[in-house]
Write a protein that holds these residues in place. Structure first.
Motif, PDB file in Angstrom:
ATOM      1  N   UNK A 137       1.493  -1.066   0.293  1.00  0.00           N
ATOM      2  CA  UNK A 137      -0.203  -0.061  -0.102  1.00  0.00           C
ATOM      3  C   UNK A 137       0.566   1.254   0.222  1.00  0.00           C
ATOM      4  N   UNK A 138       2.181   1.184   1.033  1.00  0.00           N
ATOM      5  CA  UNK A 138       3.196   2.517   0.778  1.00  0.00           C
ATOM      6  C   UNK A 138       3.483   2.724  -0.711  1.00  0.00           C
ATOM      7  N   UNK A 139       3.854   1.409  -1.599  1.00  0.00           N
ATOM      8  CA  UNK A 139       4.683   1.893  -2.603  1.00  0.00           C
ATOM      9  C   UNK A 139       3.331   2.251  -3.713  1.00  0.00           C
ATOM     10  N   UNK A 140       2.282   2.232  -3.343  1.00  0.00           N
ATOM     11  CA  UNK A 140       0.890   2.315  -4.705  1.00  0.00           C
ATOM     12  C   UNK A 140       0.714   3.580  -4.583  1.00  0.00           C
ATOM     13  N   UNK A 141       0.406   3.561  -6.581  1.00  0.00           N
ATOM     14  CA  UNK A 141       0.618   5.581  -6.753  1.00  0.00           C
ATOM     15  C   UNK A 141      -0.519   6.171  -5.968  1.00  0.00           C
ATOM     16  N   UNK A 142      -1.231   5.304  -5.487  1.00  0.00           N
ATOM     17  CA  UNK A 142      -2.852   5.832  -4.724  1.00  0.00           C
ATOM     18  C   UNK A 142      -2.308   6.801  -3.415  1.00  0.00           C
ATOM     19  N   UNK A 143      -1.099   5.711  -3.049  1.00  0.00           N
ATOM     20  CA  UNK A 143      -0.462   6.168  -1.416  1.00  0.00           C
ATOM     21  C   UNK A 143       0.244   7.736  -1.803  1.00  0.00           C
ATOM     22  N   UNK A 144       0.108   8.283  -3.153  1.00  0.00           N
ATOM     23  CA  UNK A 144       1.049   9.352  -3.328  1.00  0.00           C
ATOM     24  C   UNK A 144      -0.073  10.352  -4.169  1.00  0.00           C
ATOM     25  N   UNK A 145      -1.122  10.214  -3.926  1.00  0.00           N
ATOM     26  CA  UNK A 145      -2.533  11.226  -4.002  1.00  0.00           C
ATOM     27  C   UNK A 145      -2.428  12.260  -3.149  1.00  0.00           C
ATOM     28  N   UNK A 146      -2.071  13.524  -3.212  1.00  0.00           N
ATOM     29  CA  UNK A 146      -2.881  14.423  -2.451  1.00  0.00           C
ATOM     30  C   UNK A 146      -4.799  13.791  -1.761  1.00  0.00           C
ATOM     31  N   UNK A 147      -4.942  14.440  -0.297  1.00  0.00           N
ATOM     32  CA  UNK A 147      -6.224  13.948   0.177  1.00  0.00           C
ATOM     33  C   UNK A 147      -7.568  14.477  -0.971  1.00  0.00           C
ATOM     34  N   UNK A 148      -7.136  15.484  -1.513  1.00  0.00           N
ATOM     35  CA  UNK A 148      -7.811  16.083  -2.204  1.00  0.00           C
ATOM     36  C   UNK A 148      -8.231  15.711  -3.450  1.00  0.00           C
ATOM     37  N   UNK A 149      -6.628  15.267  -4.134  1.00  0.00           N
ATOM     38  CA  UNK A 149      -7.195  14.025  -5.268  1.00  0.00           C
ATOM     39  C   UNK A 149      -7.732  12.251  -4.616  1.00  0.00           C
ATOM     40  N   UNK A 150      -7.508  12.216  -4.290  1.00  0.00           N
ATOM     41  CA  UNK A 150      -8.620  11.126  -3.676  1.00  0.00           C
ATOM     42  C   UNK A 150      -9.718  10.813  -3.766  1.00  0.00           C
ATOM     43  N   UNK A 151     -10.056  11.956  -2.741  1.00  0.00           N
ATOM     44  CA  UNK A 151     -11.874  11.992  -2.927  1.00  0.00           C
ATOM     45  C   UNK A 151     -12.319  12.075  -3.749  1.00  0.00           C
ATOM     46  N   UNK A 152     -11.289  13.542  -5.413  1.00  0.00           N
ATOM     47  CA  UNK A 152     -12.551  13.667  -6.218  1.00  0.00           C
ATOM     48  C   UNK A 152     -12.061  12.071  -7.692  1.00  0.00           C
ATOM     49  N   UNK A 153     -11.381  11.453  -6.793  1.00  0.00           N
ATOM     50  CA  UNK A 153     -11.272   9.688  -7.403  1.00  0.00           C
ATOM     51  C   UNK A 153     -12.599   8.729  -7.106  1.00  0.00           C
ATOM     52  N   UNK A 154     -13.223   9.518  -5.394  1.00  0.00           N
ATOM     53  CA  UNK A 154     -13.718   8.627  -4.727  1.00  0.00           C
ATOM     54  C   UNK A 154     -15.445   9.734  -6.017  1.00  0.00           C
ATOM     55  N   UNK A 155     -15.593  10.861  -5.158  1.00  0.00           N
ATOM     56  CA  UNK A 155     -16.445  11.403  -6.258  1.00  0.00           C
ATOM     57  C   UNK A 155     -16.578  11.057  -7.514  1.00  0.00           C
ATOM     58  N   UNK A 156     -15.950  10.317  -8.376  1.00  0.00           N
ATOM     59  CA  UNK A 156     -16.280  10.528  -9.768  1.00  0.00           C
ATOM     60  C   UNK A 156     -16.669   9.571  -9.921  1.00  0.00           C
ATOM     61  N   UNK A 157     -16.792   8.506  -8.885  1.00  0.00           N
ATOM     62  CA  UNK A 157     -17.135   7.281  -9.273  1.00  0.00           C
ATOM     63  C   UNK A 157     -19.068   7.294  -8.755  1.00  0.00           C
ATOM     64  N   UNK A 158     -18.323   7.934  -7.515  1.00  0.00           N
ATOM     65  CA  UNK A 158     -19.935   7.941  -6.875  1.00  0.00           C
ATOM     66  C   UNK A 158     -20.805   9.015  -8.596  1.00  0.00           C
ATOM     67  N   UNK A 159     -20.358  10.310  -8.520  1.00  0.00           N
ATOM     68  CA  UNK A 159     -21.556  10.995  -9.071  1.00  0.00           C
ATOM     69  C   UNK A 159     -21.221  11.014 -10.982  1.00  0.00           C
ATOM     70  N   UNK A 160     -20.086  10.974 -11.429  1.00  0.00           N
ATOM     71  CA  UNK A 160     -19.734  10.508 -12.727  1.00  0.00           C
ATOM     72  C   UNK A 160     -18.813  11.983 -13.467  1.00  0.00           C
ATOM     73  N   UNK A 161     -19.116  13.055 -12.889  1.00  0.00           N
ATOM     74  CA  UNK A 161     -18.828  14.180 -13.606  1.00  0.00           C
ATOM     75  C   UNK A 161     -18.067  15.269 -12.859  1.00  0.00           C
ATOM     76  N   UNK A 162     -17.526  15.427 -13.902  1.00  0.00           N
ATOM     77  CA  UNK A 162     -16.603  16.779 -12.986  1.00  0.00           C
ATOM     78  C   UNK A 162     -17.532  17.590 -13.191  1.00  0.00           C
TER      79      UNK A 162
END
Length: 210
Positions: A137-162
């Protein structure tokens, strides 16, 4: 001690029951086996069946993963929870442990790990399967994302559009797009359609449970 074993695979529930009954020292006085989260809560609510330890597959039919664990905490706070899972995602294991469970054990591990988790739970300690690779997990690219970037990824899966995300969060389209562009580059994906596959492969689907 009273146990509830929650697993929608009859063979696996039977294995755990037999393990508890055959363990040295008769660790179980009473065992209830259920095959859905709905039945699990029915059993826990029944006064005569309140459990000391709940051994649960987080993918059981009904409520799943984090939502299930939180509901169990609310329904039966004194019970110690042990997750007995097929998913070896270090992201999921870390999140589950952070939710206050007493153990996370893989079904593919030797059964002695489950017994060890039970023993430590009874002693008030926490056990995590040693086969969980948190370094992955520590070495995975996901862990390199900022909290804001992670939240946007989650939001895209939930809501679909920018645009929809920007409207919901009161941000500009460009701000959300910038976070998404940087996240895509780090994750090695090109568009939204690849994000769900990325989440599934990395063991991140629990992030959609909140």
């Amino acid at each position: 001690m009273k146990y509830v074993v929650a697993d929608d695979q009859p063979a696996m529930a039977m294995l755990v029951e037999r393990l508890l009954k055959s363990a040295r020292g008769a660790i179980a006085d009473e065992i209830h086996a259920v095959r859905s989260s709905e039945r699990l809560f029915d059993v826990l609510i029944a006064t005569e069946a309140r459990a000391d330890i709940v051994i649960v597959d987080p993918a059981i039919a009904g409520l799943k993963r984090i939502a299930l664990l939180r509901a169990l905490r609310q329904c039966c706070p004194p019970a110690r929870l042990i997750v007995y899972a097929s998913d070896d995602s270090p992201f999921l294991a870390a999140r589950v442990i952070a939710e206050g469970v007493s153990g996370y054990v893989l079904k593919t591990s030797p059964t002695r790990f489950l017994l060890q988790a039970i023993q430590q739970a009874r002693a008030g300690d926490t056990f995590c399967d040693p086969r969980i690779d948190f370094g992955r997990a520590d070495a995975d690219p996901w862990s390199s994302l900022t909290p804001k970037q992670q939240r946007v990824c989650v939001s895209i899966l939930r809501h679909g559009s920018i645009g929809r995300i920007a409207e919901r969060e009161g941000k500009t389209y460009d701000t959300i797009w910038t976070h998404w562009s940087k996240a895509k580059k780090a994750l090695g994906i090109r568009h939204e359609a690849e994000l769900a596959k990325c989440f599934y492969e990395k063991g991140l689907m629990h992030l959609l449970d909140d």
